[in-house]
Design a protein around this motif. Sequence first.
Motif, short mmCIF file in Angstrom:
data_model
loop_
_atom_site.label_atom_id
_atom_site.label_comp_id
_atom_site.label_asym_id
_atom_site.label_seq_id
_atom_site.Cartn_x
_atom_site.Cartn_y
_atom_site.Cartn_z
N ARG A 249 0.89 -1.30 -0.23
CA ARG A 249 -0.09 0.03 0.05
C ARG A 249 1.06 1.35 0.20
NH1 ARG A 249 -2.02 4.25 0.49
NH2 ARG A 249 -3.88 5.00 1.12
N THR B 75 -7.75 1.02 1.17
CA THR B 75 -7.17 1.72 2.39
C THR B 75 -6.43 0.72 3.37
OG1 THR B 75 -9.20 1.53 3.43
CG2 THR B 75 -9.11 3.41 1.97
N GLN B 76 -6.38 -0.38 3.41
CA GLN B 76 -5.74 -1.11 4.41
C GLN B 76 -5.49 -2.42 3.66
OE1 GLN B 76 -8.94 -2.89 7.18
NE2 GLN B 76 -10.47 -1.66 5.86
N ALA B 77 -4.69 -3.22 4.70
CA ALA B 77 -4.07 -4.68 4.39
C ALA B 77 -5.19 -5.59 4.24
CB ALA B 77 -3.02 -4.87 5.31
#
Length: 259
Positions: free
Chosen positions: A95, A239-241
């Motif tokens: 990311r 937005t996130q893993a």
Amino acid sequence: MTFDLSDVAAALRTARAEAKPIDAPSKTWPSLDANSAFKVQELNSEYAVKNGDRLVGYKLGNIAKVMQAAFGLDHPDYGFLHASSFVFEGTSISRDKFIKPFVELEPAFVLRSSLKGPNVTVADIINAIDYAIPAIEIIDSRVKNWAIDLPDTLSDNGSTGAVILGGTPRKLTDLTLNNTRGTLKFNGEEVMSGNTKNVLGNPLAAVAWLVNRLSEYYIEFKAGQVIMPGSCLEAVPMTQAGHWSCAFEGWGTIDFDVL
């Protein structure tokens, strides 16, 4: 106001390399319009190729109404595809290499013969395509908070981030490209769905639009190149893993992980 397009190109290259956004180019350089913004694209494409990259195709973006509404644009954007932006299916993506990325699902087409407008028809497109592949595009803007007008996303190469091609190529006669449902799942939960008919009624029509539009810049699409016609659904923030599973019904699934 006079300005040097190479300054715009350099600012965007730096923003991409450092994953740090800049103010909208159209605000910093108010005279920037769609044609000069495309020249910025060309300058950065030439820079990339001179430094070891390879031009492998072209992309169309914001062709679906849901995408135009999401990003406040009323006109499609377009850009160059370079080999360095392609990521292998099933691998992990950091990311941190992006600024504010979104995930899109779309078909991709590989050409067996060249195409050059103007006046290219959908029949010409069908005759020129070798096969289609399900694909993911991760879009990312070098402009702060995606506060973009058309010259901003054009100068930023159509807000390209990364591309993942799936492993289920199909001939066009094996697909129903004017009515194929697509879904995005994150960690097993469906987060967005859409249909290929959202891409100008049929993604093949979107390719014809792109070929004809880029003919105004004397661009010819070459055999072997990858053409991406735009997302069939509203892009979803990355937005996130976690794990993404992106699928076209009856065709194929693309999986990747975000770290």
